[in-house]
Write an enzyme that holds these catalytic residues in place. Structure first.
Site, PDB file in Angstrom:
ATOM      1  N   LYS A 145       0.856  -1.186   0.000  1.00 29.71           N
ATOM      2  CA  LYS A 145       0.000   0.000   0.000  1.00 29.71           C
ATOM      3  C   LYS A 145       0.894   1.239   0.000  1.00 29.71           C
ATOM      4  CE  LYS A 145      -3.826   1.890   2.800  1.00 29.71           C
ATOM      5  NZ  LYS A 145      -4.673   1.624   3.993  1.00 29.71           N
ATOM      6  N   SER A 158      -9.471   1.421   3.212  1.00 24.34           N
ATOM      7  CA  SER A 158      -8.705   2.223   2.283  1.00 24.34           C
ATOM      8  C   SER A 158      -7.647   1.430   1.505  1.00 24.34           C
ATOM      9  CB  SER A 158      -7.995   3.349   3.056  1.00 24.34           C
ATOM     10  OG  SER A 158      -7.069   2.821   3.996  1.00 24.34           O
ATOM     11  N   SER A 178      -9.781  -0.776   7.296  1.00 21.28           N
ATOM     12  CA  SER A 178      -9.092  -0.515   6.035  1.00 21.28           C
ATOM     13  C   SER A 178      -8.408  -1.732   5.425  1.00 21.28           C
ATOM     14  CB  SER A 178      -8.068   0.608   6.208  1.00 21.28           C
ATOM     15  OG  SER A 178      -8.720   1.851   6.275  1.00 21.28           O
TER      16      SER A 178
END
Length: 319
Positions: A6, A86, A110
């Site tokens: 990420k 996310s 997330s």
């Protein structure tokens, strides 16, 4: 093994942007967990799109969207199903086999949300199990990286590869690097294990119910539990005050020195210089952070109450 990260996790040879235009040139050192993976032979293949600032920037904006990466799409139905957020890119990468595994981060949902939306295995470890140093934060109280993979065994392998005591993270715990016992994940490993299952899902969700029946066939003892409500008063305040403080620490300690923003207000001012290219969905949550005037005493009480209520929720169910 090729691993993707990420894009809020620092890497030596790729910028770490958190999806934000202001960090597009944020060249950094490797985060602690990245160093741990490299020690164990991992190849960091690339960085993954996310909901900008880990979805703590705008209100009502699309999941999986950032100014840097654009809109992430779910491989099981592009523009049909949401990616979750996310860690949208991490969920999509694991689902689409872009790499052996991906790393996401979670404050509250997330990792779990995109793992669910993309039909993969995602884990939010206990905070402190994995280092957070060199990761763009929301909340030092709740943040953690975590593995996102196609299956449970790969999840355990990646978790083990990231573990290690980090002296620069006050939450970090010293853990035996071999304590993830893969033998427990083989056929027969579930025999006699006790798990909780929500009654309302067993009655109303056919896939959930089929999964429970399969677990029973493997010898799992299933304990049916009722869903209970838990009061999380002040949760948004916790995120506000933590991010106001923790992002400033990251920008000072871990960001490229040429990045000249140092506070939430600095970032908002930067975004307003060119809204068409930087943040088309507004920055309502950042405005809330800036306007939050909770005192230190009030903040400590909120954290204490949230911890007590959260633990009570889980401890009651476990008992």
């Amino acid at each position: 093994m090729p691993i993707m990260l990420k894009d809020n996790i620092n890497t030596l040879d790729m910028p770490t942007t958190a999806g934000a235009h202001v960090l597009k040139d944020n060249q950094t050192d490797d985060a602690f967990v990245v160093k741990q993976m490299k020690k164990r032979g991992a190849i960091i293949l690339g960085k993954l799109n996310l909901s900008e600032w880990a979805y703590f920037l705008c209100s009502g904006c699309p999941l999986g969207y950032s100014a840097i990466g654009g809109q992430t799409l779910n491989p099981y139905g592009r523009k049909v199903f949401e990616t979750g957020g996310s860690s949208a890119g991490s969920g999509v990468t694991a689902a689409a086999n872009y790499a052996a595994a991906a790393v996401g981060t979670e404050t509250s949902g997330s990792i779990l949300s995109p793992s669910s939306q993309n039909s993969i295995v995602g884990m939010k470890p206990t905070v402190g199990k994995l280092s957070r140093s060199g990761i763009v934060p929301i909340s030092s109280t709740l943040d953690t990286p975590g593995p996102m993979t196609k299956n449970v065994i790969d999840n355990a392998i990646l978790l083990s590869a990231m573990m290690g005591k980090d002296m620069s993270d006050s939450y970090s715990i010293k853990a035996n690097q071999n304590q993830v016992d893969l033998s427990a994940l083989k056929i027969g490993g579930l025999n006699g294990k006790r798990i909780g299952a929500f009654k309302y899902l067993m009655e109303g969700d056919s896939i959930y119910n089929l999964t429970i029946q399969k677990l029973k066939e493997y010898g799992t003892v299933v304990v049916e539990i009722e869903q209970t409500e838990v009061e999380l008063k002040g949760f948004l305040t916790l995120l506000n005050i933590d991010m106001k403080n923790d992002l400033a620490v990251y920008l000072e300690k871990y960001a490229e020195k040429n990045i000249d923003v140092r506070t939430i207000d600095d970032v908002m001012d930067y975004n307003l210089k060119d809204t068409s290219g930087h943040i088309p969905y507004g920055q309502k949550l950042f405005e809330g952070i800036s306007n939050d005037t909770t005192s230190t005493e009030e903040f400590e009480k909120i954290k204490s109450d949230l911890m007590r209520n959260g633990r009570k929720y889980f401890e009651d169910q476990m008992q």
